[in-house]
Design a protein around this motif. Sequence first.
Motif, short mmCIF file in Angstrom:
data_model
loop_
_atom_site.label_atom_id
_atom_site.label_comp_id
_atom_site.label_asym_id
_atom_site.label_seq_id
_atom_site.Cartn_x
_atom_site.Cartn_y
_atom_site.Cartn_z
N THR A 224 0.76 -1.44 -0.11
CA THR A 224 -0.05 -0.13 0.11
C THR A 224 0.78 1.32 0.08
OG1 THR A 224 -0.58 -0.31 2.60
CG2 THR A 224 -1.65 -1.49 1.09
N ARG A 225 0.00 2.44 -0.61
CA ARG A 225 0.67 3.34 -0.53
C ARG A 225 0.50 4.39 0.63
NH1 ARG A 225 3.62 5.73 -4.46
NH2 ARG A 225 3.14 4.32 -6.27
N GLY A 226 1.63 5.20 1.51
CA GLY A 226 1.16 5.09 2.39
C GLY A 226 2.13 6.73 3.21
N ASN A 227 2.32 7.71 3.84
CA ASN A 227 3.22 8.44 4.71
C ASN A 227 3.91 7.42 6.00
OD1 ASN A 227 2.34 10.45 3.40
ND2 ASN A 227 1.21 11.35 4.73
N LEU A 228 5.45 7.53 5.25
CA LEU A 228 7.04 7.20 6.74
C LEU A 228 7.40 7.92 6.70
CD1 LEU A 228 7.25 4.58 7.40
CD2 LEU A 228 8.39 4.06 5.34
N ALA A 229 7.88 7.53 8.25
CA ALA A 229 8.92 8.64 9.00
C ALA A 229 9.33 8.05 9.66
CB ALA A 229 8.55 9.50 9.46
N SER A 230 11.32 8.28 9.01
CA SER A 230 12.20 7.18 10.10
C SER A 230 12.60 8.10 11.51
CB SER A 230 13.75 7.18 9.36
OG SER A 230 13.93 8.59 9.23
N THR A 231 12.72 7.18 12.36
CA THR A 231 12.85 7.65 14.31
C THR A 231 13.73 7.77 14.12
OG1 THR A 231 11.40 6.33 15.53
CG2 THR A 231 10.35 7.89 14.37
N LEU A 232 15.15 8.54 15.43
CA LEU A 232 16.36 7.55 16.13
C LEU A 232 16.03 7.16 17.01
CD1 LEU A 232 19.10 7.07 16.33
CD2 LEU A 232 20.33 9.04 15.85
N THR A 233 15.96 7.19 18.02
CA THR A 233 15.46 6.61 19.57
C THR A 233 17.36 6.17 20.48
OG1 THR A 233 13.70 5.40 19.93
CG2 THR A 233 15.03 5.01 21.38
N VAL A 234 17.75 7.35 21.25
CA VAL A 234 18.92 7.51 21.84
C VAL A 234 18.40 8.33 22.97
CG1 VAL A 234 19.96 8.08 19.56
CG2 VAL A 234 18.82 9.92 21.28
N ALA A 235 19.69 7.60 24.04
CA ALA A 235 19.53 8.26 25.21
C ALA A 235 19.85 9.90 25.80
CB ALA A 235 19.62 7.40 26.28
N GLY A 236 19.73 10.78 25.92
CA GLY A 236 19.99 11.77 26.41
C GLY A 236 19.75 12.26 27.41
N GLN A 237 21.08 13.13 27.93
CA GLN A 237 21.18 13.80 29.11
C GLN A 237 20.48 15.64 29.25
OE1 GLN A 237 25.15 13.36 30.60
NE2 GLN A 237 24.72 13.18 32.73
N PHE A 238 20.23 15.51 30.38
CA PHE A 238 20.23 17.25 30.33
C PHE A 238 21.06 17.87 31.14
CE2 PHE A 238 16.08 15.66 30.61
CZ PHE A 238 14.67 16.18 29.48
N GLN A 239 21.08 18.89 30.23
CA GLN A 239 22.76 19.94 30.83
C GLN A 239 22.40 21.15 31.09
OE1 GLN A 239 25.86 18.83 31.63
NE2 GLN A 239 25.85 16.69 30.46
N PRO A 240 22.96 21.59 31.97
CA PRO A 240 22.31 23.37 32.29
C PRO A 240 22.49 24.07 31.39
CG PRO A 240 24.31 22.37 33.91
CD PRO A 240 24.21 22.08 33.44
N TYR A 241 22.19 25.56 31.23
CA TYR A 241 21.66 26.10 29.67
C TYR A 241 23.35 26.41 29.86
CZ TYR A 241 21.07 28.98 26.08
OH TYR A 241 20.42 29.23 24.72
N GLN A 242 24.24 26.83 31.10
CA GLN A 242 25.16 27.87 31.23
C GLN A 242 26.18 27.28 32.39
OE1 GLN A 242 25.88 32.26 30.05
NE2 GLN A 242 23.42 32.13 30.78
N GLN A 243 27.58 27.00 32.52
CA GLN A 243 27.70 26.60 33.80
C GLN A 243 28.85 27.30 34.29
OE1 GLN A 243 27.09 22.85 36.57
NE2 GLN A 243 29.29 22.77 35.68
N VAL A 244 29.74 27.67 34.84
CA VAL A 244 30.77 28.07 35.32
C VAL A 244 31.02 28.62 36.67
CG1 VAL A 244 29.54 30.99 35.86
CG2 VAL A 244 32.05 30.62 34.68
N ASP A 245 32.28 28.58 37.12
CA ASP A 245 33.10 28.64 38.45
C ASP A 245 33.17 29.81 38.79
OD1 ASP A 245 33.03 25.69 39.09
OD2 ASP A 245 34.76 25.34 38.35
N LEU A 246 32.82 30.90 39.50
CA LEU A 246 33.32 31.76 39.89
C LEU A 246 34.48 32.23 40.18
CD1 LEU A 246 29.21 33.59 41.10
CD2 LEU A 246 30.40 33.15 38.78
#
Length: 369
Positions: free
Chosen positions: A5-27
């Motif tokens: 049959t004909r139809g719409n198809l999308a390929s996906t990638l499943t990965v594990a991500g890790q949250f990081q601070p948007y910016q981080q600094v030692d003062l």
Amino acid sequence: MVRVTRGNLASTLTVAGQFQPYQQVDLHAKVSGYIRHINVDIGDRVYAGQVIATLEVPELNAQLAGAQAEVRHSQSEINRAKSQVAGAKSSHAALHDAYMRLAQAAQQRPGLIAQQELDDALAKDQNSEASVDVAKAALEATEEQLGVSSADKQRVQALSDYSVVTAPFSGVITKRYADTGSLIQAGTASNTQAMPVVQLAQSDMLRLRMPVPEADVPYIEDGGTVQVKVQATGKDFTGKVIRFARALDPTTRTMITEVDVANPTLELSPGMYAEAIISLQQRKSVLTLPIQAVVQGDSQSYVLALDSSNHVQKKIVTLGVQGADKVEITSGLTEGQLVIVSAQANYQVGQPVSPKFESVSMPSEVGGK
């Protein structure tokens, strides 16, 4: 048994991500000194410009007092030089007027004024004019000295201001390295012995970092859709690819890709993991089959299809985009053809079968005759 049959198809990638601070600094502190007050601890939310710690630097205070005194001394010298200029101008005006009167009288009545007296008056006039120039030069030198003193005061004042450590952006204190009384070395160079005061992280906005394998890198683009599931909180949300490294890590052969995640309530913490499903290729109105209908041979893929008389045929196919449960067929089949979904090893080429259609999600074997 299913039909192509004909139809719409999308390929996906499943990965594990890790949250990081948007910016981080030692003062770090830019001057050396002892901590007099430290106003924050780990977990505290701070705003941009907030005072984090105050250092005690007695020698710097003495330098600032000396610089301020030098500025006041220069200002006094300028006032004195201005007075000298004014006095020199007054003296020059009086002597110049005296000479002009004598010269005018000598012109009107020749011989009335001795030439020696005229010469003396002219010399005094010229000398007083030179004194004015000298006084003006002394005033300019004193003003320049005030500029030097002011610059030195600004330098010492700037160093004194550095004794107060402030937050460069709003965020959360994630580490505290020092306590009241700790000696802090100046962090003006890449000195590993210079101890920072605290670590500040911007956590109201996080970066979800995901490693994308080399084979999928060509399909990553700005604005790509990413489905995110955070198991720690049970929350799901949709994000978009904001940026990616455009370079592979030579060790892991992956490219770092990032999604920005708003976190105003700090519900998410840096370091948390999330499952990310990245949309890669999009195809519309293409020939599709369930993935289980395709058999992977040694060097090529094939399916078992039925001809017009319902006999089994082996069809070599070329695959395109692969989705979660379907795959694109770019060549080898036509729309509407019947294909065996599973248990292909039970069939032989040329074998007649009786087509029986089953649900694609739960395919069943087709019995032979």
